[in-house]
Design a protein around this motif. Structure first.
Motif, PDB file in Angstrom:
ATOM      1  N   GLY A 148       0.817  -1.201   0.000  1.00 27.24           N
ATOM      2  CA  GLY A 148       0.000   0.000   0.000  1.00 27.24           C
ATOM      3  C   GLY A 148       0.850   1.250   0.000  1.00 27.24           C
ATOM      4  N   GLY A 151      -0.980   4.092   3.831  1.00 28.07           N
ATOM      5  CA  GLY A 151      -2.057   3.374   4.501  1.00 28.07           C
ATOM      6  C   GLY A 151      -3.120   2.833   3.564  1.00 28.07           C
ATOM      7  N   LEU A 152      -3.090   3.229   2.320  1.00 29.73           N
ATOM      8  CA  LEU A 152      -4.088   2.757   1.355  1.00 29.73           C
ATOM      9  C   LEU A 152      -3.615   1.447   0.739  1.00 29.73           C
ATOM     10  CD1 LEU A 152      -4.973   6.133  -0.411  1.00 29.73           C
ATOM     11  CD2 LEU A 152      -6.219   4.963   1.413  1.00 29.73           C
ATOM     12  N   GLY A 153      -4.503   0.458   0.743  1.00 30.17           N
ATOM     13  CA  GLY A 153      -4.159  -0.841   0.179  1.00 30.17           C
ATOM     14  C   GLY A 153      -3.197  -1.626   1.059  1.00 30.17           C
ATOM     15  N   GLU A 154      -3.042  -1.206   2.321  1.00 27.72           N
ATOM     16  CA  GLU A 154      -2.105  -1.879   3.218  1.00 27.72           C
ATOM     17  C   GLU A 154      -2.726  -3.147   3.761  1.00 27.72           C
ATOM     18  OE1 GLU A 154       0.943   0.016   6.302  1.00 27.72           O
ATOM     19  OE2 GLU A 154      -1.089  -0.121   7.130  1.00 27.72           O
ATOM     20  N   LYS A 155      -1.901  -4.154   3.975  1.00 24.53           N
ATOM     21  CA  LYS A 155      -2.340  -5.441   4.511  1.00 24.53           C
ATOM     22  C   LYS A 155      -1.694  -5.635   5.878  1.00 24.53           C
ATOM     23  CE  LYS A 155      -1.800 -10.394   3.526  1.00 24.53           C
ATOM     24  NZ  LYS A 155      -1.275 -11.368   2.540  1.00 24.53           N
ATOM     25  N   SER A 204      -9.538   0.364  11.559  1.00 25.00           N
ATOM     26  CA  SER A 204      -9.498   0.256  10.095  1.00 25.00           C
ATOM     27  C   SER A 204      -9.763  -1.171   9.679  1.00 25.00           C
ATOM     28  CB  SER A 204      -8.141   0.725   9.583  1.00 25.00           C
ATOM     29  OG  SER A 204      -7.123  -0.109  10.093  1.00 25.00           O
ATOM     30  N   ARG A 207      -7.126  -5.706   5.278  1.00 26.79           N
ATOM     31  CA  ARG A 207      -7.208  -6.090   3.870  1.00 26.79           C
ATOM     32  C   ARG A 207      -6.300  -7.294   3.634  1.00 26.79           C
ATOM     33  NH1 ARG A 207      -7.209  -1.350   5.096  1.00 26.79           N
ATOM     34  NH2 ARG A 207      -7.162   0.645   4.285  1.00 26.79           N
TER      35      ARG A 207
END
Length: 207
Positions: A148, A151-155, A204, A207
């Motif tokens: 990601g 923080g976007l698309g983070e696993k 959050s 993912r």
């Protein structure tokens, strides 16, 4: 005449005998000053007896004062001992309940929160997002965010803490895991218990 004289003599003897029996015998008594001496004691007004009584009384008074002083000393010592035990107990209780300093081998989550996680080669492979604590207060796992951007698309991946200690470790300013970024990317995602928000990850969605 002879018979009359004999009878008169007998009568006189009888009268004398009766008079002797009727006369009280006076008991000889010792003079007042010698009565105590004959018994080996002294009368109440004797100066020697008065001095002996005063000496005995003074001895009894000294004994009573000594006993009272010993009791007072023992009481003071006992009180001081009790107060000392209470102070020691308070100090021990404070040391058992509170910590005043951080130990050299201890670390704070605030120092590591959202910081980079590194592999053994010093390369950044993710961020420390959370810790999993068991019911006994021990760290069960560290949650690492991998992939990601901002923080976007983070696993989120939870790495077992025992594995971390064997193949890495935590210092006051760094978390090291002997893995690659691909190892973390290919690991199963960490699923939180329940759907409520909370924890360092701020609720959050994983993912």
């Amino acid at each position: 005449m002879k018979c009359i004289s004999t009878a008169a003599a007998v009568l006189l003897l009888a009268t004398a005998a009766q008079a002797q029996q009727a006369t009280p015998q006076v008991q000889q008594s010792s003079p007042p000053g010698n009565a105590g001496s004959s018994l080996g004691t002294r009368g109440p007004g004797d100066p020697g007896a008065m001095r002996a009584e005063e000496s005995n009384r003074a001895s009894r008074d000294r004994t009573a004062q000594t006993t009272q002083g010993q009791m007072g000393t023992q009481g003071t010592q006992s009180q001081m001992g009790t107060e000392g035990q209470m102070r020691d107990s308070a100090r021990m209780g404070s040391s058992e309940r509170f910590r005043q300093t951080q130990g050299p081998d201890q670390w704070l989550v605030a120092n590591l929160w959202n910081k980079n996680v590194y592999n053994s080669s010093g390369e950044s492979i993710g961020n420390l997002n959370d810790l999993v604590i068991d019911k006994d207060g021990r760290i069960a796992a560290v949650v690492v965010g991998v992939g990601g951007f901002l923080g976007l698309g983070e696993k989120n991946v939870a790495v077992d803490y025992n594995h971390l200690k064997r193949d890495g470790g935590i210092t006051p300013d760094r978390v090291t895991i002997n893995m690659t970024k691909d190892d973390l990317s290919n690991a199963p995602s960490f699923q939180r218990h329940g759907s409520g928000s909370g924890g360092m990850m701020g609720g959050s969605t994983n993912r």
